[in-house]
Motif scaffolding. Structure first.
Motif, mmCIF file in Angstrom:
data_model
loop_
_atom_site.group_PDB
_atom_site.id
_atom_site.type_symbol
_atom_site.label_atom_id
_atom_site.label_comp_id
_atom_site.label_asym_id
_atom_site.label_seq_id
_atom_site.Cartn_x
_atom_site.Cartn_y
_atom_site.Cartn_z
ATOM 1 N N THR B 445 74.878 -12.139 -22.982
ATOM 2 C CA THR B 445 76.204 -11.775 -22.490
ATOM 3 C C THR B 445 76.325 -11.998 -20.973
ATOM 4 O OG1 THR B 445 75.359 -9.544 -22.377
ATOM 5 C CG2 THR B 445 76.738 -10.070 -24.260
ATOM 6 N N TYR B 446 75.163 -11.997 -20.290
ATOM 7 C CA TYR B 446 75.193 -12.273 -18.851
ATOM 8 C C TYR B 446 75.514 -13.753 -18.692
ATOM 9 C CZ TYR B 446 72.627 -7.938 -17.958
ATOM 10 O OH TYR B 446 72.232 -6.631 -17.876
ATOM 11 N N ASP B 447 76.428 -14.044 -17.803
ATOM 12 C CA ASP B 447 76.751 -15.454 -17.605
ATOM 13 C C ASP B 447 76.004 -15.931 -16.359
ATOM 14 O OD1 ASP B 447 77.763 -17.912 -17.920
ATOM 15 O OD2 ASP B 447 79.716 -17.450 -16.999
ATOM 16 N N ILE B 448 74.908 -16.623 -16.612
ATOM 17 C CA ILE B 448 74.112 -17.086 -15.467
ATOM 18 C C ILE B 448 74.285 -18.588 -15.330
ATOM 19 C CG2 ILE B 448 71.791 -17.281 -14.519
ATOM 20 C CD1 ILE B 448 71.289 -14.662 -16.217
ATOM 21 N N GLY B 449 74.960 -18.997 -14.267
ATOM 22 C CA GLY B 449 75.188 -20.420 -14.056
ATOM 23 C C GLY B 449 73.877 -21.118 -13.749
ATOM 24 N N GLY B 450 73.768 -22.367 -14.223
ATOM 25 C CA GLY B 450 72.586 -23.143 -13.882
ATOM 26 C C GLY B 450 71.467 -23.049 -14.894
ATOM 27 N N LEU B 451 71.604 -22.144 -15.872
ATOM 28 C CA LEU B 451 70.557 -22.069 -16.901
ATOM 29 C C LEU B 451 70.719 -23.230 -17.869
ATOM 30 C CD1 LEU B 451 70.154 -18.399 -18.188
ATOM 31 C CD2 LEU B 451 68.526 -19.768 -16.931
ATOM 32 N N PRO B 452 69.626 -23.786 -18.376
ATOM 33 C CA PRO B 452 69.763 -24.842 -19.380
ATOM 34 C C PRO B 452 70.480 -24.288 -20.626
ATOM 35 C CG PRO B 452 67.461 -24.537 -18.736
ATOM 36 C CD PRO B 452 68.235 -23.452 -18.090
ATOM 37 N N ALA B 454 69.970 -24.564 -23.704
ATOM 38 C CA ALA B 454 69.111 -24.010 -24.758
ATOM 39 C C ALA B 454 68.757 -22.555 -24.487
ATOM 40 C CB ALA B 454 67.841 -24.847 -24.869
ATOM 41 N N MET B 455 68.772 -22.175 -23.196
ATOM 42 C CA MET B 455 68.357 -20.808 -22.857
ATOM 43 C C MET B 455 69.533 -19.838 -22.857
ATOM 44 S SD MET B 455 65.563 -21.315 -19.847
ATOM 45 C CE MET B 455 64.692 -19.759 -19.986
ATOM 46 N N LYS B 456 70.746 -20.383 -22.837
ATOM 47 C CA LYS B 456 71.909 -19.509 -22.665
ATOM 48 C C LYS B 456 72.072 -18.525 -23.826
ATOM 49 C CE LYS B 456 74.638 -21.992 -19.357
ATOM 50 N NZ LYS B 456 75.483 -23.146 -19.134
ATOM 51 N N GLU B 457 71.696 -18.977 -25.024
ATOM 52 C CA GLU B 457 71.889 -18.128 -26.192
ATOM 53 C C GLU B 457 70.696 -17.199 -26.438
ATOM 54 O OE1 GLU B 457 74.795 -18.061 -27.881
ATOM 55 O OE2 GLU B 457 75.417 -19.373 -26.237
ATOM 56 N N GLN B 458 69.637 -17.397 -25.653
ATOM 57 C CA GLN B 458 68.416 -16.633 -25.918
ATOM 58 C C GLN B 458 68.401 -15.318 -25.155
ATOM 59 O OE1 GLN B 458 65.634 -19.794 -24.753
ATOM 60 N NE2 GLN B 458 64.724 -19.571 -26.762
ATOM 61 N N LYS B 459 67.593 -14.406 -25.693
ATOM 62 C CA LYS B 459 67.338 -13.177 -24.933
ATOM 63 C C LYS B 459 66.273 -13.525 -23.904
ATOM 64 C CE LYS B 459 68.308 -9.755 -28.439
ATOM 65 N NZ LYS B 459 67.709 -8.826 -29.395
ATOM 66 N N LEU B 460 66.536 -13.172 -22.656
ATOM 67 C CA LEU B 460 65.617 -13.606 -21.596
ATOM 68 C C LEU B 460 65.049 -12.418 -20.828
ATOM 69 C CD1 LEU B 460 67.828 -16.476 -20.120
ATOM 70 C CD2 LEU B 460 66.007 -16.714 -21.793
ATOM 71 N N VAL B 461 63.974 -12.694 -20.144
ATOM 72 C CA VAL B 461 63.420 -11.727 -19.206
ATOM 73 C C VAL B 461 63.472 -12.393 -17.841
ATOM 74 C CG1 VAL B 461 61.366 -10.456 -18.514
ATOM 75 C CG2 VAL B 461 61.820 -10.835 -20.926
ATOM 76 N N ARG B 462 63.902 -11.639 -16.831
ATOM 77 C CA ARG B 462 63.950 -12.207 -15.490
ATOM 78 C C ARG B 462 62.867 -11.537 -14.645
ATOM 79 N NH1 ARG B 462 67.489 -9.912 -11.201
ATOM 80 N NH2 ARG B 462 67.368 -11.280 -9.400
ATOM 81 N N VAL B 463 62.047 -12.372 -14.044
ATOM 82 C CA VAL B 463 61.063 -11.860 -13.084
ATOM 83 C C VAL B 463 61.549 -12.348 -11.725
ATOM 84 C CG1 VAL B 463 58.680 -11.964 -12.299
ATOM 85 C CG2 VAL B 463 59.176 -12.068 -14.735
ATOM 86 N N PHE B 464 61.690 -11.449 -10.778
ATOM 87 C CA PHE B 464 62.188 -11.926 -9.485
ATOM 88 C C PHE B 464 61.286 -11.517 -8.331
ATOM 89 C CE2 PHE B 464 63.904 -7.887 -8.063
ATOM 90 C CZ PHE B 464 64.199 -7.225 -9.250
ATOM 91 N N VAL B 465 61.275 -12.361 -7.334
ATOM 92 C CA VAL B 465 60.541 -12.074 -6.098
ATOM 93 C C VAL B 465 61.558 -12.212 -4.962
ATOM 94 C CG1 VAL B 465 58.677 -12.808 -4.564
ATOM 95 C CG2 VAL B 465 58.371 -12.952 -7.036
ATOM 96 N N LYS B 466 61.841 -11.073 -4.325
ATOM 97 C CA LYS B 466 62.929 -11.054 -3.341
ATOM 98 C C LYS B 466 62.374 -10.733 -1.965
ATOM 99 C CE LYS B 466 66.515 -7.932 -3.283
ATOM 100 N NZ LYS B 466 67.388 -7.065 -4.090
ATOM 101 N N ASP B 467 62.791 -11.509 -0.972
ATOM 102 C CA ASP B 467 62.324 -11.190 0.378
ATOM 103 C C ASP B 467 63.512 -10.986 1.309
ATOM 104 O OD1 ASP B 467 63.087 -13.673 1.856
ATOM 105 O OD2 ASP B 467 61.741 -14.617 0.416
ATOM 106 N N GLN B 468 63.217 -10.491 2.487
ATOM 107 C CA GLN B 468 64.277 -10.260 3.485
ATOM 108 C C GLN B 468 64.043 -11.185 4.667
ATOM 109 O OE1 GLN B 468 63.654 -6.017 4.020
ATOM 110 N NE2 GLN B 468 65.345 -5.556 2.618
ATOM 111 N N GLY B 469 63.551 -12.381 4.336
ATOM 112 C CA GLY B 469 63.159 -13.307 5.396
ATOM 113 C C GLY B 469 64.285 -14.191 5.889
ATOM 114 N N CYS B 470 63.898 -15.363 6.379
ATOM 115 C CA CYS B 470 64.859 -16.231 7.055
ATOM 116 C C CYS B 470 65.791 -16.963 6.080
ATOM 117 C CB CYS B 470 64.110 -17.241 7.915
ATOM 118 S SG CYS B 470 62.862 -18.126 6.998
#
Lengths: 133, 701
Positions: B445-452, B454-470
């Motif tokens: 149901t999340y609309d994530i632009g740029g996903l292939p 084939a992945m749009k219909e799948q249940k996904l897990v997101r792993v993220f690495v976020k920084d506060q850098g430049c």
């Protein structure tokens, strides 16, 4: 019924090239109540010792990485004459691949450096237990 | 002679003459009609026909013959002779080749005075095309000659087309045979899907002869693949009749080779499957190169890692050195010395933990993917990642959900995180700040632009690495995953890190995206398909209802010297989905754990046992397998041993016998998933008793 031997009742040969490590091992063994311990600084001398006085050795505790003759080469040669001599390999390589390699060459138990007296006792109990199976 | 007789004779003679005359007229008319009919047929014939009499003079011909033999049209008074005809024919005869032979059969030796067959050719002015004609001469009984001429232009052209196609077919077959790519074509119309074409390259790679494959179904390839799972995928794609792109392993001369198999099908005009084409391309070299690149990059991150670890090691060595020096003082009270030694031991243990992690990372191994709980996997990496960051960067873990499963290898994910964290650290080098690693669930149901797609219909897990850098400037944002692209100064990075991350993410079937703006930090998100298969280990049930909870796939080492009780508990634990290693006593438990190469998730041990008691066993387990929690059981009063009170380790869990099964289950749940058990749900051990165990453990004291 025959009294079961504990690991303290056996005679040990410690093969280790570093003097301090050898001393530490002897101390740990003493702490665990082991009284009969012989030492060799490398695999070649250990082979000579075993050849000369096998009745003084029940269990071998041997380091893997040693100059002249590594613990693994010592083990391979030992196995040609004494296929059942209990052998505890000591090494800094603490990964599953090394364990599997060592066990493939007939190591009875395996202990990773640094080890405590508790870990050493656990391994010695395993080796002693296997000798009586 | 009597006159009347003479008259009578004359009359009969006349009568006969009239009769003959009438007959003659009739037959002449008949003959004329036959001649007319024959002429008509001659003209209507689709072949040119020419008659020569026994002296070789032209007798008759039809108009059609003039087309093939133009001099006939100019003939006056039948002056053309058989010899003229023959000369003309030989002037126009064409070389006879294999195509014509296949069309009309072999020609006899030329012999102008007898029957013969010859082909002549001429240029047709009207159509502007080259025409060909088969000329056949036959001698009749009266030494006349009949020439029959047949237009073979169309047949000849057809035969040449057939020849050209056959030639082209041959050329294509030879070309396909000389390629290094294995090709198999099967007839998809037949239910057996038999192979109708196979090239040399395939025969070589499969070490099979053409005869072994031709006409056989795809099952004849079963023995050549090492990987049965891959073969099943291939079969599934073949039976479903859809295109597929697979990787399969084949052992050739005791060397493992990798092949990419592209399966495509061609349908007929009605859309029904016609043929199936499988193209086998060897990818071993590519794979090896990829592995080499993986190693190069790994060395690079290992270098970075070592720098971080060296810093930690120095801290550890300072602790050891400091306390050892302090411990050497002669007037030190023994209690204090003991404390110092404890600190030294602790620091050394920390150091050993670090080297283990380092070695696990540097070891290159091909591991098969497994289903993991991603939260556990990431939490496990935390100790390795933390030393990479300087004091100005704080590592935050944002695990929003537990129990999300993905199929991957721990090695792969470890390297992905390592590279992203190093990248984030470098981006925050000047500013410092928070570096957050997190996971969350992503539904379709999340609309994530740029996903292939084939992945749009799948249940996904997101792993993220976020920084506060430049952050990353927009003009380079699309280049960051290119190999050797780097914004770092020369000597500070090879620019391989993110491209390796990109490759690894693809390898585990995921997709990586970055959300960034210059000066506003960057957030790398890796989307991975959620695995529908449960991980090898899973706790079923939520901890609210203990009677239903199951610990699927968890291994428990059970040390209990009372045979009946051990058997009973083994049954109970196995009923809860656990793998039980039952040990007769402490020493037996030590042996079992020594031989068991997998993780032991729990030690459940009786305290009073001969040989090696439970407490000492617990101590040893804590040293040998520090991650294994221990639950103690005792038939003596709480915290009591045979000879009165015993010293339990700090925080140890002790269950009193007879055991209450729900309490046991609750303690197991607490031990396996610390912090996730509902604290409100407590079992009153004194009232809810494990009645089955009561009887069996009656004599156990």
């Amino acid at each position: 019924m025959k009294e079961k031997k504990t690991f303290q009742d056996y005679k040990y040969l410690v093969v280790e090239d570093q003097k301090d490590a050898r001393a530490m091992c002897r101390n740990l063994l003493a702490e665990l109540g082991v009284t009969q311990v012989f030492e060799c600084p490398n695999g070649r001398e250990a082979l000579t010792f075993v050849d000369a006085a096998v009745e003084l050795v029940d269990i071998i505790i041997c380091d893997w990485n040693m100059p002249e003759m590594s613990g693994m080469d010592f083990l391979k040669q030992l196995r040609t004459v004494y296929p059942d001599m209990p052998f505890l390999m000591v090494t800094g390589r603490n990964d599953m691949d090394s364990v599997i390699e060592a066990k493939g060459y007939g190591v009875n138990a395996y202990i990773a450096k640094p080890y405590s007296s508790t870990q050493l006792e656990a391994k010695l109990r395993v080796v002693a237990h296997r000798m009586q199976e | 002679m009597d006159i009347s007789l003479v008259l009578l004779l004359n009359f009969f003679t006349m009568l006969l003459l009239v009769g003959f005359g009438l007959c003659g007229c009739y037959y002449r008319r008949q003959a004329a009609e036959i001649t007319k009919m024959l002429s008509g047929s001659l003209e209507a014939s689709g072949q040119g026909i020419v008659f020569f009499d026994n002296k070789g003079c032209l007798q008759r011909y039809n108009d059609y013959a003039c087309r093939f033999f133009p001099p006939l049209a100019d003939v006056q008074d039948n002056r053309l002779t058989y010899d003229d005809f023959i000369n003309h024919m030989f002037d126009h005869s064409v070389p006879f080749d294999s195509v014509m032979e296949s069309l009309i059969g072999a020609l006899p030796q030329r012999a102008p005075d007898s029957s013969f067959r010859e082909i002549i050719g001429w240029h047709d002015e009207q159509t502007g095309t080259q025409k060909y004609c088969l000329v056949e001469a036959q001698r009749t009984r009266h030494r006349r000659t009949v020439i029959i001429m047949t237009d073979i232009s169309a047949g000849r052209a057809g035969a040449y087309d057939v020849e050209r196609l056959a030639d082209m077919n041959q050329t294509l077959s030879e070309a396909i045979d000389t390629t290094a790519t294995g090709i198999i074509i099967s007839n998809a119309r037949s239910p057996l899907n038999p192979v109708i074409f196979v090239n040399n390259a395939f025969c070589d790679l499969a070490a099979m002869s053409r005869e072994e494959v031709m006409g056989e179904g795809w099952s004849c390839l079963e023995d050549i693949f090492d990987d049965t799972q891959g073969l099943e995928l291939l079969h599934a794609a073949i039976s479903a009749g859809h295109a597929a792109d697979l990787e399969l392993q084949i052992t050739k001369k005791s060397e493992t080779c990798w092949f990419n198999i592209k399966l495509s099908n061609m349908n007929d005009a009605c859309g029904a499957p016609k043929i199936l084409v499988a193209v086998f391309t060897e990818t071993t070299e590519f794979k090896n190169r990829e592995a080499r690149m993986f190693n190069v990059q790994k060395l690079e991150s290992l270098g970075q890692l070592s720098a971080g670890v060296a810093h930690d090691f120095n801290n550890i060595l300072s602790i050891i050195y400091g306390f050892a020096s302090a411990g050497c003082k002669p007037d030190l009270p023994p209690e204090r010395a003991g404390k110092y030694f404890e600190r030294i031991a602790k620091a050394a243990k920390r150091g050993a933990g670090l080297t283990n992690k380092l070695m696990a990372f540097s070891r290159h191994k091909q591991v098969t993917s497994e289903v993991y709980d991603i939260a556990e996997l990431i939490a496990d990496q935390e100790t390795l990642l933390r030393p990479l960051l300087g004091p100005s960067i704080s590592l935050q873990m944002d695990i929003r959900e537990q129990g999300l499963c993905v199929k991957t290898t721990s090695d792969t994910l470890s390297q992905i995180l390592m590279n992203l964290v190093i990248n984030a650290r470098d981006a925050m080098e000047d500013t410092g700040g928070d570096l957050t690693i997190g996971i969350n669930r992503v539904d379709s149901t999340y609309d994530i632009g740029g996903l292939p797609d084939a992945m749009k219909e799948q249940k996904l897990v997101r792993v993220f690495v976020k920084d506060q850098g430049c952050g990353i400037a927009p003009d380079v944002a699309d280049k960051i995953f290119d190999p050797f692209f780097t914004t770092k100064e020369t000597g500070k990075g090879t620019g391989l890190g993110l491209s390796v991350v990109y490759g690894l993410v693809n390898e585990i079937g995921g997709h990586i995206m970055v959300d960034t703006a210059a000066g506003k930090g960057a957030c790398f998100s890796i989307y991975m398909p959620q695995s529908s298969a449960p991980p090898g280990k899973i706790i079923k049930g939520n901890g609210q209802d203990l009677s239903d909870i199951r610990f699927e796939g968890y291994t428990v080492l059970l040390a209990e010297d009372e045979d009946d009780l051990r058997e009973l508990m083994t049954n109970l634990l196995e009923d809860r989905g656990m793998i039980v290693l039952p040990a007769r006593d402490g020493n037996d438990a030590l042996m079992l754990q020594e031989d068991y190469e997998e993780k032991i998730d729990l030690l459940l041990t009786d305290i009073a046992m001969p040989g090696l008691d439970g407490l000492r066993l617990g101590e040893m387990m804590h040293e040998l397998r520090p991650d294994t929690p221990v639950i103690y059981m005792s038939g003596y009063p709480s915290k009591g041993g045979v000879n009165g009170a015993i010293d339990m380790p700090q925080g140890a869990v002790l269950l009193a016998k007879p055991l209450d099964d729900l309490q046991l289950v609750q303690e197991i749940h607490k031990a396996l998933k610390p912090g996730q058990v509902n604290a409100d749900y407590e079992v009153d051990a004194s009232t809810a008793r494990w009645t089955a165990g009561q009887q069996n453990s009656e004599g156990k004291r």
